[in-house]
Design a protein around this motif. Structure first.
Motif, short mmCIF file in Angstrom:
data_model
loop_
_atom_site.label_atom_id
_atom_site.label_comp_id
_atom_site.label_asym_id
_atom_site.label_seq_id
_atom_site.Cartn_x
_atom_site.Cartn_y
_atom_site.Cartn_z
N PRO A 132 30.04 96.53 26.33
CA PRO A 132 29.97 97.81 27.02
C PRO A 132 31.05 97.92 28.10
CG PRO A 132 28.28 96.31 27.84
CD PRO A 132 28.95 95.62 26.69
N PRO A 133 31.32 99.12 28.61
CA PRO A 133 30.62 100.38 28.28
C PRO A 133 31.16 101.00 27.00
CG PRO A 133 32.29 100.79 29.93
CD PRO A 133 32.31 99.30 29.70
N GLU A 173 24.70 104.66 21.64
CA GLU A 173 24.54 103.23 21.91
C GLU A 173 23.08 102.80 21.92
OE1 GLU A 173 25.66 100.11 25.54
OE2 GLU A 173 26.33 102.20 25.60
#
Length: 263
Positions: free
Chosen positions: A156-157, A168
């Motif tokens: 991530p992000p 996600e």
């Protein structure tokens, strides 16, 4: 895809049916696994197409039409397995079925290309890493669209805003369900953690606005480090599995594939 509660509700319901998938296209049985077939069995090329759907979505009409297009335009006999899906099934079951299917296929056919989109693309890459360990021959080529190479989403992000299809939160839950007893960083579910040496040449397509883009870029770099002959095609401003949708960019992608089959 953006709500953990909705994804958990979806997974808790399981598969709506275990009956054979219905379609206007014909299918055969392979050791209990339904396999749709397109084109002439005597065609020069054989394509095995592994459909996407985050490992919970069944093969759909979009996949059928694309497989039909492949068979018509590439002088190919196309086979599309209906593999077991999460949450009622997990990756190990599909690996067993696909290994038997592939073993039978390679004993009788040549000029084999493994192709897949999204989750199916990730499966293709993992499967080709796996068959090295059991001494089955590699396909002649790999072609994948927006492959899911890290089902744990461990980097991530992620850009959820730019991707109109995926999210996600949902992907993480679906990935856990598919992995089952296997670790999320097991190469059999996340090919980015596997050994790419001696894999066949491949083409990877991706849009730069999809949530998987940076993971795919990282994986391509690993392929190049491992000496794989890889062509990476990135479409500017495009979304997840864009080659399967009617657009100028999809036509350009198909032209690249068609030229590859002429070589």
């Amino acid at each position: 895809m953006d709500s953990k509660e909705k994804v958990e509700e979806r997974l808790s319901k399981g598969q709506s049916t275990e009956k054979p998938v219905k379609s206007i296209f014909k299918s055969i049985d392979s050791n209990g696994m339904q396999v749709f077939r397109f084109g002439d069995e005597n065609a020069e090329n054989t394509i095995v197409y592994i459909h996407g759907g985050a490992f919970i979505g069944e093969i759909n009409y979009q996949h059928f039409l694309y497989c039909y297009l492949l068979s018509r335009k590439l002088d190919a006999y196309v086979l599309a397995p209906v593999y077991p899906l999460a949450p009622k099934h997990s990756a190990n079951e599909t690996f067993n079925l696909m290994t038997d299917f592939y073993k039978d296929l390679t004993s009788s056919r040549s000029n084999i290309v493994l192709m897949g989109d999204s989750a199916g693309g990730g499966f293709v890459l993992s499967f080709c890493q796996y068959i090295k360990t059991i001494d089955l021959p590699q396909p002649d080529e790999i072609i994948v669209f927006s492959p899911w190479v890290d089902i744990g989403m461990s980097n991530p992000p992620y850009d959820n805003e730019s991707d109109p299809i995926l999210g996600e939160v949902g992907l993480r839950e679906m990935g856990k369900s598919w992995a089952g007893d296997w670790s999320l960083d097991d190469y059999r579910v996340s090919p980015t953690f596997g050994d790419n040496k001696d894999l066949p040449k491949m083409i990877i397509f991706a849009g730069d606005n999809e949530i998987f883009h940076k993971d795919i870029v990282s994986y391509v770099e690993k392929l190049e480090e491992d000496g794989v002959d890889v062509k990476f095609v990135v479409a500017e401003g495009m979304f997840h599995i864009y080659p399967l949708f009617p657009s100028p960019e999809a036509r350009a992608a198909f032209k690249i594939i068609k030229e590859e089959f002429k070589e």
